[in-house]
Design a protein around this motif. Structure first.
Motif, mmCIF file in Angstrom:
data_model
loop_
_atom_site.group_PDB
_atom_site.id
_atom_site.type_symbol
_atom_site.label_atom_id
_atom_site.label_comp_id
_atom_site.label_asym_id
_atom_site.label_seq_id
_atom_site.Cartn_x
_atom_site.Cartn_y
_atom_site.Cartn_z
ATOM 1 N N GLN A 69 0.813 -1.209 0.000
ATOM 2 C CA GLN A 69 0.000 0.000 0.000
ATOM 3 C C GLN A 69 0.852 1.266 0.000
ATOM 4 O O GLN A 69 0.474 2.282 -0.585
ATOM 5 N N ARG A 70 2.019 1.197 0.634
ATOM 6 C CA ARG A 70 2.901 2.361 0.741
ATOM 7 C C ARG A 70 3.874 2.467 -0.426
ATOM 8 O O ARG A 70 4.622 3.437 -0.527
ATOM 9 N N ASN A 71 3.924 1.422 -1.294
ATOM 10 C CA ASN A 71 4.945 1.350 -2.346
ATOM 11 C C ASN A 71 6.348 1.421 -1.746
ATOM 12 O O ASN A 71 7.248 2.087 -2.275
ATOM 13 N N MET A 72 6.511 0.725 -0.634
ATOM 14 C CA MET A 72 7.797 0.643 0.054
ATOM 15 C C MET A 72 8.080 -0.819 0.378
ATOM 16 O O MET A 72 7.237 -1.698 0.169
ATOM 17 N N LEU A 73 9.265 -1.081 0.904
ATOM 18 C CA LEU A 73 9.629 -2.456 1.238
ATOM 19 C C LEU A 73 8.899 -2.964 2.479
ATOM 20 O O LEU A 73 8.517 -4.130 2.554
ATOM 21 N N TRP A 74 8.720 -2.081 3.471
ATOM 22 C CA TRP A 74 8.256 -2.548 4.779
ATOM 23 C C TRP A 74 6.883 -1.992 5.120
ATOM 24 O O TRP A 74 6.511 -0.905 4.674
ATOM 25 N N ASP A 75 6.171 -2.746 5.953
ATOM 26 C CA ASP A 75 4.910 -2.263 6.501
ATOM 27 C C ASP A 75 5.174 -1.118 7.474
ATOM 28 O O ASP A 75 6.236 -1.050 8.112
ATOM 29 N N ALA A 76 4.205 -0.233 7.613
ATOM 30 C CA ALA A 76 4.298 0.833 8.613
ATOM 31 C C ALA A 76 4.022 0.255 9.999
ATOM 32 O O ALA A 76 3.464 -0.841 10.150
ATOM 33 N N HIS A 77 4.434 0.987 11.013
ATOM 34 C CA HIS A 77 4.282 0.517 12.401
ATOM 35 C C HIS A 77 3.329 1.433 13.161
ATOM 36 O O HIS A 77 3.394 2.664 13.044
ATOM 37 N N ILE A 78 2.441 0.818 13.939
ATOM 38 C CA ILE A 78 1.529 1.556 14.808
ATOM 39 C C ILE A 78 1.960 1.328 16.249
ATOM 40 O O ILE A 78 2.152 0.183 16.677
#
Length: 512
Positions: A431-440
């Protein structure tokens, strides 16, 4: 006009007899090299870079393409190739790395072929075996990154350049140009093979036509790859961790670039080089082709990268020049054959000495924490064996791990964590077009915590605590005790009942 590619002095009796090339030489050396690299490949933990390969290569092609616009464009072709690999093989430690082991075998075959073109069968086979055992190669052969493939590109592109010089037909130069473009897309540093091949053309071409055809092919490669190279410049922030040149760079050049921290192998190779030089001088042979090409292959790309690092942005890192490893193998193979006086027993003895010197580093490369000390796989193993479906996961994002945050740990083995409820996972990497998931942050989803049957927390290793302990209410320890990843569950009545610690990480299970 064809050219003669033999050295200026006959090296052994087999060349005097006109011994033919043996295609099986390249085949059995390739099998040996691939098997040697693959042995023990499943044991070391996956790590940050390999997690990036798995994260990028296992996503759908359209999502991968969009991601490359933000990050890792320099690895784009490799990710597409690995996407195909993972369509057949699972993304586990062994199968991910087997792709590189196979590539090492293909590169070893290329070393033998190139060595046979430029020298004798003895030199070719010796160089192929040295290549298989070279610490930088045995490292790349069990690393799920593009380094082994850059060796394939480097050696076979050089073979193609030699063949194009011999045949000197437009279709061969067209094939060379296409292959060079592909090699550059695979790894931007491969463009530095062009100065090496320029030196080859200058010393080997016997007609002006061949020289001009190479110039035309090289110009086409530069023109075709310039947009990609300029775009890659926009993502240089990814290597912002590389230090400026310093006194430590000398050690990296002399030891790490080809010998992967193995000082004994570096010293042995230095002695082989000096002894080979003395022997050549005494025998009156000027090794204008094999040795000059190998030295140019080592020196020119290294000088360019060092110069760029000095004048613009720090970019030198030993493994980035892995595509020059075949040149080191060819040089050492020539030295071993010269010192062995073309006697098979003596050549074998020198190869055995090389193998003995390389063995400690080879075994260290296959230790459980060999990949920069990381322990992603050990954490995933604990979750796989002990966690129950529906348990909750807490990732302590305050850890001081380098490089990167803690979320790549999950990306290395996502299937191990799929059964857990990961409320701390923000927008996904896709979804972010990045390698890693975001953190909450853990406090942001604390309202869901009472519904967790158990909480699994991944945090930083605490040296004041034992490797494993179990009890009704274990002490959190100074490291985890001050982290929100522990304090929030503690307020809801969760207590640590079991702890596992590895090299960087600790994993705890908490119950109410």
């Amino acid at each position: 006009m064809s050219i003669t590619l033999r050295p200026e002095r006959v090296l052994d009796d087999e060349q005097r007899r006109g011994a033919p090339a043996r295609p099986l030489d390249a085949a059995w050396v390739a099998v040996f090299a691939a098997a040697l690299s693959a042995a023990g490949a499943a044991r070391p933990s996956l790590w940050f870079d390999e997690a990036a390969t798995i994260s990028a290569s296992t996503r759908p092609i359209p999502d991968l393409w969009r991601m490359l616009g933000n990050i890792d464009a320099v690895h784009g072709l490799y990710y597409f190739l690995m996407h195909g690999w993972f369509a057949v093989f699972p993304a586990t430690e062994f199968w991910s790395r087997l792709s590189s082991s196979v590539a090492v075998g293909v590169a070893a075959a290329g070393v033998v072929v190139l060595g046979r073109i430029l020298s004798t069968r003895s030199v070719a086979v010796a160089a192929g075996l040295v290549f298989a055992m070279l610490p930088r190669v045995t490292w790349a052969g069990m690393e799920a990154r593009s380094y082994a493939l850059t060796m394939v590109a480097g050696v076979w592109l050089t073979v193609l350049c030699v063949v194009a010089l011999r045949r000197d037909r437009p279709r061969w130069w067209l094939g060379y140009a296409i292959a060079a473009i592909g090699a550059t897309l695979l790894n931007v540093f491969s463009i530095l093979l062009l100065p090496v091949h320029a030196a080859m053309v200058a010393t080997m071409a016997e007609s002006r036509t061949a020289r001009w055809r190479w110039v035309l092919a090289a110009s086409a490669v530069c023109a075709a790859t310039c947009p990609f190279l300029f775009f890659a410049q926009s993502q240089l922030f990814q290597v912002g961790w590389i230090s400026s040149l310093s006194g430590r760079t000398a050690g990296m050049l002399l030891v790490d670039q080809y010998f992967d921290h193995s000082t004994p192998v570096a010293v042995l190779c230095g002695l082989l080089g000096l002894a080979g030089l003395v022997s050549w001088r005494r025998s009156g042979w000027r090794p204008r082709r094999l040795v000059v090409i190998a030295v140019a292959w080592i020196v020119l790309p290294t000088l360019v990268v060092l110069g760029y690092s000095m004048l613009r942005d720090p970019l030198y890192y030993p493994r980035y020049l892995s595509f020059t490893a075949p040149a080191m193998a060819l040089l050492l193979g020539a030295c071993i054959v010269e010192l062995g006086r073309c006697s098979r027993p003596w050549i074998t003895a020198l190869l055995v000495v090389f193998a003995i010197a390389a063995t400690p580093n080879y075994l260290a490369q296959r230790g459980p924490y060999a990949k920069e000390g990381m322990d992603y796989s050990q954490v995933a193993d604990v979750i796989t064996r002990h966690a129950a479906p529906g348990d909750c996961l807490v990732m302590d994002n305050s850890t001081a791990w380098k490089p990167g945050p803690i979320r790549p740990l999950i990306a290395a083995r996502p299937s191990a964590f799929a059964k857990l409820r990961d409320y701390g996972r923000g927008p996904t990497g896709i979804q972010r077009n990045m390698l890693w998931d975001a953190h909450i942050a853990v406090w942001a989803w604390a309202d869901k915590m009472p519904y967790c049957p158990a909480i699994w927390t991944v945090s930083e290793h605490d040296k004041s605590l034992p490797r494993h302990e179990q009890g009704p209410a274990l002490h959190a320890g100074p490291r985890l005790g001050r982290a929100m990843a522990y304090q929030v569950p503690y307020r809801f009545g969760f207590r640590i009942v079991e702890r596992w610690q590895f090299n960087f990480a600790q994993v705890t299970k908490s119950l109410r």
